[in-house]
Write a protein that holds these residues in place. Structure first.
Motif, PDB file in Angstrom:
ATOM      1  N   THR C 174     -17.328  46.458  97.304  1.00  0.00           N
ATOM      2  CA  THR C 174     -16.170  47.252  96.880  1.00  0.00           C
ATOM      3  C   THR C 174     -14.888  46.771  97.523  1.00  0.00           C
ATOM      4  N   ARG C 175     -14.981  45.982  98.589  1.00  0.00           N
ATOM      5  CA  ARG C 175     -13.780  45.667  99.349  1.00  0.00           C
ATOM      6  C   ARG C 175     -13.332  44.218  99.259  1.00  0.00           C
ATOM      7  N   PHE C 176     -14.192  43.337  98.708  1.00  0.00           N
ATOM      8  CA  PHE C 176     -13.865  41.922  98.845  1.00  0.00           C
ATOM      9  C   PHE C 176     -12.529  41.596  98.182  1.00  0.00           C
ATOM     10  N   THR C 213     -29.941  41.755  85.582  1.00  0.00           N
ATOM     11  CA  THR C 213     -29.855  40.752  86.637  1.00  0.00           C
ATOM     12  C   THR C 213     -28.457  40.162  86.610  1.00  0.00           C
ATOM     13  N   VAL C 214     -27.768  40.312  87.713  1.00  0.00           N
ATOM     14  CA  VAL C 214     -26.381  39.837  87.760  1.00  0.00           C
ATOM     15  C   VAL C 214     -26.340  38.386  88.198  1.00  0.00           C
ATOM     16  N   ALA C 215     -27.162  38.041  89.216  1.00  0.00           N
ATOM     17  CA  ALA C 215     -27.150  36.666  89.723  1.00  0.00           C
ATOM     18  C   ALA C 215     -28.488  36.391  90.393  1.00  0.00           C
ATOM     19  N   MET C 216     -28.919  35.154  90.325  1.00  0.00           N
ATOM     20  CA  MET C 216     -30.198  34.770  90.912  1.00  0.00           C
ATOM     21  C   MET C 216     -29.991  34.268  92.321  1.00  0.00           C
ATOM     22  N   ALA C 217     -31.024  34.394  93.132  1.00  0.00           N
ATOM     23  CA  ALA C 217     -30.949  33.838  94.488  1.00  0.00           C
ATOM     24  C   ALA C 217     -30.686  32.351  94.382  1.00  0.00           C
ATOM     25  N   GLY C 218     -29.880  31.837  95.246  1.00  0.00           N
ATOM     26  CA  GLY C 218     -29.578  30.412  95.239  1.00  0.00           C
ATOM     27  C   GLY C 218     -28.336  30.075  94.436  1.00  0.00           C
ATOM     28  N   LEU C 226     -19.567  38.309  91.495  1.00  0.00           N
ATOM     29  CA  LEU C 226     -19.287  39.356  92.481  1.00  0.00           C
ATOM     30  C   LEU C 226     -18.692  40.573  91.784  1.00  0.00           C
ATOM     31  N   LYS C 227     -17.788  40.318  90.852  1.00  0.00           N
ATOM     32  CA  LYS C 227     -17.165  41.430  90.136  1.00  0.00           C
ATOM     33  C   LYS C 227     -18.213  42.172  89.313  1.00  0.00           C
ATOM     34  N   ASP C 228     -19.116  41.420  88.668  1.00  0.00           N
ATOM     35  CA  ASP C 228     -20.177  42.078  87.902  1.00  0.00           C
ATOM     36  C   ASP C 228     -21.053  42.909  88.824  1.00  0.00           C
ATOM     37  N   ALA C 229     -21.385  42.333  89.983  1.00  0.00           N
ATOM     38  CA  ALA C 229     -22.211  43.069  90.938  1.00  0.00           C
ATOM     39  C   ALA C 229     -21.512  44.346  91.373  1.00  0.00           C
ATOM     40  N   ARG C 230     -20.201  44.247  91.536  1.00  0.00           N
ATOM     41  CA  ARG C 230     -19.446  45.436  91.927  1.00  0.00           C
ATOM     42  C   ARG C 230     -19.527  46.504  90.853  1.00  0.00           C
ATOM     43  N   GLU C 231     -19.374  46.087  89.597  1.00  0.00           N
ATOM     44  CA  GLU C 231     -19.467  47.048  88.503  1.00  0.00           C
ATOM     45  C   GLU C 231     -20.802  47.760  88.525  1.00  0.00           C
ATOM     46  N   LEU C 232     -21.860  46.971  88.669  1.00  0.00           N
ATOM     47  CA  LEU C 232     -23.196  47.536  88.690  1.00  0.00           C
ATOM     48  C   LEU C 232     -23.331  48.535  89.831  1.00  0.00           C
ATOM     49  N   PHE C 233     -22.838  48.118  91.009  1.00  0.00           N
ATOM     50  CA  PHE C 233     -22.956  48.998  92.170  1.00  0.00           C
ATOM     51  C   PHE C 233     -22.186  50.295  91.950  1.00  0.00           C
ATOM     52  N   LEU C 234     -20.954  50.185  91.436  1.00  0.00           N
ATOM     53  CA  LEU C 234     -20.138  51.389  91.246  1.00  0.00           C
ATOM     54  C   LEU C 234     -20.790  52.333  90.251  1.00  0.00           C
ATOM     55  N   ASP C 235     -21.360  51.764  89.180  1.00  0.00           N
ATOM     56  CA  ASP C 235     -22.030  52.633  88.204  1.00  0.00           C
ATOM     57  C   ASP C 235     -23.216  53.337  88.834  1.00  0.00           C
ATOM     58  N   GLY C 287     -24.311  48.116  98.586  1.00  0.00           N
ATOM     59  CA  GLY C 287     -22.912  47.717  98.474  1.00  0.00           C
ATOM     60  C   GLY C 287     -22.593  46.382  99.098  1.00  0.00           C
ATOM     61  N   THR C 288     -23.557  45.715  99.729  1.00  0.00           N
ATOM     62  CA  THR C 288     -23.240  44.426 100.347  1.00  0.00           C
ATOM     63  C   THR C 288     -24.171  43.348  99.803  1.00  0.00           C
ATOM     64  N   VAL C 289     -23.668  42.122  99.851  1.00  0.00           N
ATOM     65  CA  VAL C 289     -24.437  40.972  99.345  1.00  0.00           C
ATOM     66  C   VAL C 289     -24.406  39.886 100.403  1.00  0.00           C
ATOM     67  N   LYS C 290     -25.580  39.234 100.604  1.00  0.00           N
ATOM     68  CA  LYS C 290     -25.635  38.199 101.652  1.00  0.00           C
ATOM     69  C   LYS C 290     -25.683  36.814 101.032  1.00  0.00           C
ATOM     70  N   PHE C 291     -25.014  35.902 101.724  1.00  0.00           N
ATOM     71  CA  PHE C 291     -25.032  34.500 101.302  1.00  0.00           C
ATOM     72  C   PHE C 291     -25.398  33.641 102.495  1.00  0.00           C
ATOM     73  N   ASN C 292     -26.090  32.521 102.223  1.00  0.00           N
ATOM     74  CA  ASN C 292     -26.352  31.553 103.284  1.00  0.00           C
ATOM     75  C   ASN C 292     -25.460  30.350 103.083  1.00  0.00           C
ATOM     76  N   VAL C 293     -24.972  29.788 104.185  1.00  0.00           N
ATOM     77  CA  VAL C 293     -24.130  28.597 104.092  1.00  0.00           C
ATOM     78  C   VAL C 293     -25.004  27.400 104.412  1.00  0.00           C
TER      79      VAL C 293
END
Lengths: 116, 631, 537
Positions: C174-176, C213-218, C226-235, C287-293
């Motif tokens: 929600t904040r990014f 499914t908004v996005a796959m791992a990897g 991210l915006k789609d994920a936000r929409e899903l989360f808000l709904d 509400g949060t999503v993790k990424f690996n660098v």
């Protein structure tokens, strides 16, 4: 109205003169502030320097207001209007200063430090 | 080429007004009457919005544990409710946001535009006998700046941060820091509040310049200063208050804006630490007190800006409906001038608890007690004006008559607050809220409603319906008192303001030794009583909305251009007044309240009526020489 | 319909409308600038750190004063020309006035730009250094090193950034803040790393809807999903909130029916939503999503964006980075050293300022120790000079009539540095917009300094953030500058677009120009006060 074309023509010499005076006073302001020999009061900036600086600035402002802005030949209404602004402006500054300068003090109760 | 050779004549302005397209006539209009109506309707809409915010707040106070009922929350989206309500309950953040915006909207977007801009714009040029305001285009700009400022304020509700939530007073350092988690500060509600204020202040400043120039320079022939209706005197003083008191608030808003977007420390003291951000990375050395001084330097004259237009309306309505001159006109004029002057040097009575020492506190206490004198002169003059009058209880007169005691309560309850020792106990309690709401809600708003009912026939050519008027008035009067009177007693007992849960957090078990908790326990039951007063008060406004819009089509038509048999110049125009206002060369031949004139047909002698030629005494009419002397 | 007295004056007030209007407006402007001046006064008197004295280069301000006074003269000549119906003369003088306004703004622009390029640092021991930040780069191993010289590669950054080696990024849906995300993506691309989604983002808007499914791992980080994920989360969150609200309402209805007459606050503790019972009707909503660098890489951030500690850092939009804080000192060429704050703090603590200063971190460096020695000698000379010229107040106790100011004692300014190095003190003209690190003869007098990250307490350019003096300086001169621009626009309108009015009704034009001129004089009047107050006091 005092501004007939003839009066305006005569006034132009006055405007030039006042302009020159303002230039001179600006230089004076700079000299008073920077030349050590002209430093009144203690060394460095202190209340006396501030007073002189503001006095010269007020004088210049007065000349601009009186001559360039024709205040000296306006009717009473304008004086009333601008005086209201100046009076209440000063009242604001002085009363806020009063409030800062007279803080409440609890002697021996606890130290609240510098109240601002 | 000399100056005399060319004609120095006043330029013709918009001669072909009737040929203007719709949008130039009703939207981008420069006619003071259209602008007055625009201000009026916009302000009434904002008042309704502010009222709604208060209804939600009252739910939170009365029933903090229960979700908002459907009839209040249907207006929000599900997403908004998920963000700002917790399981449907009003949260502290939401309450604070609604509280801050309720105050801001009611004061700056509601009452000031309605009282000063709407009534002033419509009535003042008519009452002084001129064709329009001195600067019609500037007038239009003022209105649209107001709309933009109001729009920004309302749009801020939809930001990620929500609207401003640090009180309508917006004190730093909280207001400098709240919403600081928003990366782009310009999208933060707190910042937008400041931006909106800059627009609103500019609008008011330009409006004040316009009003004052008009009153000073455009009075009709024979309209000397002491022949002005009191309405115009009140607007004159209000204009000066706005002109000189708003700029310091603009300064404070700009400085707080710099604190938010440029990381300056005007009002941020050194060493501030926040739970979320740790030690704030700012230079510090700022002065939160400075913000308060600058805010209240405006804040106090602002309350007289709220009040005076209502007194103006009531002072016009009383003579018309008692058929007697206004009692003590001259004293009222001097009183309002003194009131205006004194209002600039009393502001720190809002700051008694900021650590001011006894000397400066006493100074402000003295000036504050002094300022009650002209206020009382104004009120008592109007009350005495009723004595021996032949009172017609028209709907405007009902509202005006109710204004007197309601404003009386408001004003009198202000007196204890003037004393710094008493204020130590009462500051930030519900007593203060009760006091200022009494002045503004059953006080000022009743006066403005009176004005609406009174001038409606001149604006539209029809009366507002009397039955609906009574249906609006009586419940409003009752519920205003149900809502605000208990606040006075709650506050005296120590009930705090700005408690989002109505004191719930401090409740104790019956019989506990906690004195404070017991006080809260004793008084908490009144919360729901007051909230029901508020919600029923909302219902009581519905007849007004129906009346206001319905009477345009269905109201009883007026039979003459002067349906109330009044004496002031606005009633000398056709109905509604055309562009240019007067159809004859208008001049003022006598004072504004020549009622009870047995020597004249009817019981009144209008200001604009020429005296009969044979009996024309030199003192009745004026020559320009005399008017030059008298102004 | 004509509005009276727009051109001719009303007899009793002696004024035409716009003149009344402008003087009313000027009265409000007096209150406006009065409010700002009062801010200046109180912030200065009650400042709790030493107020900068005479740190602004005076020459641009002085020239601007002359320019504005001159323009005041020319604007009144322009009005006079109109009154005498001399159109050409009016154009000339009005043109000069507007040109003066332009010169004023140009000089102002030069001053502002010089300040915004100048770095200041307050260290944790209250020592203050000012100067010019160098550029730096991260080499292939991710190590920080400074670039000297005039040519920088594209990826070079100012040497006042935070470098954080990151292996994991957690984004708050929600904040990014999209520009931050873009910055992360760009930097990763430059260094050849990838920011990959740790776990698949999928969910339902409500129990009845299909799993989306908004996005796959990897998948690589992109603002779009991210915006789609936000929409899903808000709904999902909205749905859950609605369910809980309805349940709470139902519970209250039941509670009130079972306990008629009980006040709500007594019932409240017993009315609780049973999360477990409700779970089937809710949908998971994270509400949060993790990424690996991959591979972990150092990111470079502006200090204002980030709060960092050894192991994790948080961006302003609540993006959390996990990894390790790197060596990222602030590297600059120093053109001023100021110990006044340190001295004030020492005195408040009852310690001897000079010894605290002598033992400070900065003065342990040999180059600075040497400079300080030279400075002390110079101060001694000044002390002696003052005693020679003004004598003793109390010779026995060593109290002279005049003593050096705190600024002279504890602050080494850029002109001092040049003087110590070359023996010559730069003149007012040479230091036009302040110390220039581009000029060879000055730059060689400015020593280098590398300040470790931990020692930095506050760093900023010379902006409102640095101290309240600059804050009020920029606010006052900025607002004044806006008035200059506004006034110039109005005067330019009269210069370029008023020929028609001049031919129809020259007296009306003369009145309007007079009113515009009154505003212009007020602008000059404000500057007459601003110049000494901000530049000379």
């Amino acid at each position: 109205m005092a501004d007939s074309p003839e009066a305006v023509k005569k006034a132009q010499k006055l405007y030039l003169l006042i302009g020159a005076i303002l230039f001179v006073f600006t230089v004076v302001t700079l000299l008073v502030a920077t030349v050590p020999a002209l430093d009144v009061g203690r060394h460095g900036f202190d209340l006396a320097d501030m007073t002189i600086g503001l006095l010269i600035a007020s004088l210049k402002a007065g000349l601009v207001a009186a001559i360039f802005m024709h205040l000296s030949n306006e009717k009473r209404t304008i004086y009333v209007l601008i005086s209201l602004g100046i009076v209440f402006g000063l009242a604001m500054i002085l009363l806020i200063w009063f409030a800062y300068a007279d803080p409440i003090e609890f002697k021996g109760f606890y130290d609240i430090g510098n109240l601002k | 080429m000399s100056a005399e050779a060319t004609a120095a004549h006043d330029e013709h302005h918009d001669d072909h007004h009737h040929d203007l397209p719709f949008y130039r006539k009703y939207i981008w209009s420069t006619d003071h009457k259209v602008i007055g109506i625009q201000y009026g309707i916009t302000a009434l809409l904002f008042l309704a919005f502010g009222f709604y915010l208060m209804m939600v707040m009252r739910w939170s106070i009365a029933y903090p544990h229960e979700p908002l009922p459907g009839w209040m929350s249907w207006i929000f989206t599900e997403e908004w409710k998920a963000r700002w309500l917790q399981d449907g309950k009003v949260t502290g953040d939401t309450y604070n946001m609604f509280g801050a915006m309720h105050g801001t909207i009611m004061v700056f977007l509601g009452i000031v535009p309605l009282g000063f801009a709407a009534f002033g714009n419509y009535v003042v040029p008519l009452q002084i006998g001129t064709v329009d305001m001195a600067f019609p285009r500037l007038n239009m700009v003022s209105y649209w700046l107001y709309v933009i400022g109001g729009g920004i304020m309302c749009a801020s509700f939809f930001m990620e941060s929500g609207a401003a939530k640090s009180g309508w007073t917006n004190y730093s350092p909280l207001a400098g820091f709240a919403d600081s988690q928003i990366v782009n500060q310009w999208l933060a509600g707190q910042t937008q509040w400041l931006l909106g204020m800059v627009f609103l202040i500019s609008s008011s400043l330009l409006g004040a310049v316009n009003f004052l120039t008009t009153i000073i320079n455009l009075r009709a022939k024979g309209m000397t200063w002491m022949r002005l209706p009191f309405f115009v005197w009140g607007m004159l003083v209000t204009g000066f208050l706005l002109l000189l008191a708003f700029p310091p608030l603009e300064v404070a808003a700009i400085m707080q804006l710099m604190d938010r977007v440029a990381d300056s420390s005007f009002f941020m003291p050194s060493g501030l630490v926040s739970k979320t951000a740790g030690v704030l990375e700012v230079s510090g050395s700022g002065s939160p007190l400075l913000y308060q001084h600058l805010f209240w330097f405006l804040g106090h004259p602002e309350v007289y800006v709220l009040l005076l237009p209502a007194i103006c309306c009531v002072a016009e309505i009383i003579p018309v409906n008692t058929r007697k001159p206004l009692w003590g006109y001259k004293s009222m004029v001097y009183a309002v001038l003194v009131l205006g002057f004194l209002s600039f040097i009393v502001w720190a009575h809002h700051m008694y608890l900021t650590g001011m020492g006894p000397v400066v506190s006493t100074f402000f206490q003295t000036t504050t007690v002094l300022i009650s004198v002209p206020s009382v002169i104004l009120l008592t003059s109007m009350i005495i004006s009723l004595w021996g009058g032949s009172i017609r209880f028209t709907v405007p007169m009902l509202w005006a008559a109710a204004f007197l005691p309601m404003f009386g309560i408001g004003g009198l309850t202000g007196l204890p607050l003037a004393f710094n020792l008493v204020d130590l106990h009462l500051h930030d309690t519900y007593y203060v809220i009760g006091h200022f709401h009494y002045v503004v809600a059953p006080g000022v708003l009743f006066g403005l409603f009176a004005g609406v009912y009174h001038w409606y026939p001149k604006i539209t050519g029809r009366f507002m319906d009397t039955f609906l008027g009574h249906l609006h008035f009586w419940p409003s009067l009752v519920f205003m008192n149900v809502l605000f009177f208990p606040m006075l007693t709650q506050g005296m007992a120590g009930f705090h303001r700005r408690w989002y849960n109505g004191g719930d957090a401090y409740l104790v078990e019956e019989g506990s030794g906690n004195i404070f908790g017991n006080t809260v326990l004793d008084w908490v039951a009144w919360n729901s009583v007051m909230s029901w007063g508020a919600w029923l008060l909302a219902l009581a406004q519905i007849p007004f909305v129906i009346n206001f819009f319905g009477s345009i089509r269905f109201g009883k038509k007026i039979k003459s251009d002067n349906p109330w048999d009044a004496t002031t110049l606005e009633w000398a125009t056709p109905t509604p007044p055309p562009h240019g206002n007067f159809t004859f060369d208008v001049a003022a031949y006598r004072g504004p309240y020549e009622y009870s004139r047995s020597d004249h047909e009817g019981d009144f002698y209008p200001q604009w009526e020429e005296p009969p030629r044979e009996k024309a005494a030199p003192s009745k009419t004026t020559t320009t020489k005399e008017s030059a002397k008298e102004s | 319909m004509e509005i009276p007295y727009t051109v001719t004056a009303r007899k009793d007030t002696g004024l035409f409308n716009s003149k009344v209007g402008i003087w009313l407006f000027l009265a409000s402007e007096v209150m406006l600038f009065g409010g700002l001046f009062s801010g200046y006064i109180f912030l200065r008197i009650y400042a709790d750190y030493p107020w900068p004295e005479r740190t602004l280069p005076v020459l641009p301000g002085l020239i601007n004063t002359f320019v504005l006074i001159g323009s005041s003269v020319t604007v009144v000549f322009a009005w006079a020309a109109l009154k005498m119906r001399q159109w050409r003369r009016f154009q000339v003088f009005m043109g000069i006035t507007i040109a003066c306004a332009a010169i004023f703004m140009v000089l102002k622009g030069i001053e502002y730009t010089a300040k915004w390029g100048h770095q200041a640092v307050r260290m944790d021991d209250y020592a203050i250094v000012e100067g010019h930040t160098h550029k730096a780069e991260l080499d292939d191993h991710g190590h920080f090193h400074v670039i000297h010289g005039k040519k920088y590669p594209d990826h070079a950054f100012p040497a006042n950034r935070i470098v954080f080696e990151t292996n994991e990024i957690q984004i708050d849906l929600t904040r990014f803040y999209a520009p931050y995300m873009k910055e992360l993506i760009e930097q990763a691309e430059e260094r050849g790393s990838k920011i990959l989604l740790a776990d698949t983002i999928a969910g339902k808007r409500n129990p009845k809807a299909d799993e989306k499914t908004v996005a796959m791992a990897g998948e690589e980080l992109a603002v779009g999903f991210l915006k789609d994920a936000r929409e899903l989360f808000l709904d999902a969150r909205a749905h859950n909130a609605g369910v809980r609200t309805d349940e709470l309402r139902r519970l209250w209805r039941v509670a009130k029916k079972n306990n008629p007459g009980e006040p709500a606050y007594l019932l409240a503790s017993s009315v609780q939503v049973d999360d477990a019972a409700l779970a089937p009707r809710l949908v998971p909503a994270t509400g949060t999503v993790k990424f690996n660098v991959q591979p972990p890489m150092p990111f470079v951030f502006k200090r204002s964006w980030i709060r960092e500690s050894e192991e994790s850092a948080r961006l302003k939009d609540d993006t959390i980075l996990r990894g390790k804080l790197q060596e990222c000192p602030l590297v600059m060429g120093v053109d001023a050293i100021d110990f006044r704050y340190m001295a004030q703090k020492a005195e408040a603590a009852g310690k001897e300022p000079m010894s605290v200063i002598a033992n400070s971190w900065l003065l342990q460096k040999p180059e600075y120790k040497e400079l300080w020695k030279q400075h002390l000698e110079s101060v001694e000379k000044l002390e002696q000079k003052l005693i020679d010229s003004h004598g003793w107040k109390d010779e026995a106790r060593g109290i002279a009539n005049r003593v050096p100011t705190d600024t002279e004692r504890y602050r080494i300014g850029w002109k001092d540095l040049v003087e110590y190095k070359t023996g010559e003190r730069p003149s007012m003209v040479q230091g036009f917009a302040g110390p220039s690190h581009k000029k060879e003869e000055f730059a060689k007098a400015f020593p280098e300094l590398e300040i470790p990250n931990e020692k930095i307490s506050l760093q900023s350019k010379f902006t409102p953030k640095w101290n309240t003096y600059y804050a009020i300086y920029f606010t006052l001169t900025g607002l004044h500058g806006l008035h200059v621009i506004g006034g110039a626009i109005v005067l330019a309108y009269y210069l370029f677009f008023s020929k028609g009015l001049y031919l129809r009704n020259p007296e009306w034009l003369a009145n309007r120009v007079e009113v515009g001129g009154l505003f212009w004089h007020f602008v000059d009047l404000v500057w007459i006060f601003l110049f000494p107050i901000l530049y000379l006091m």
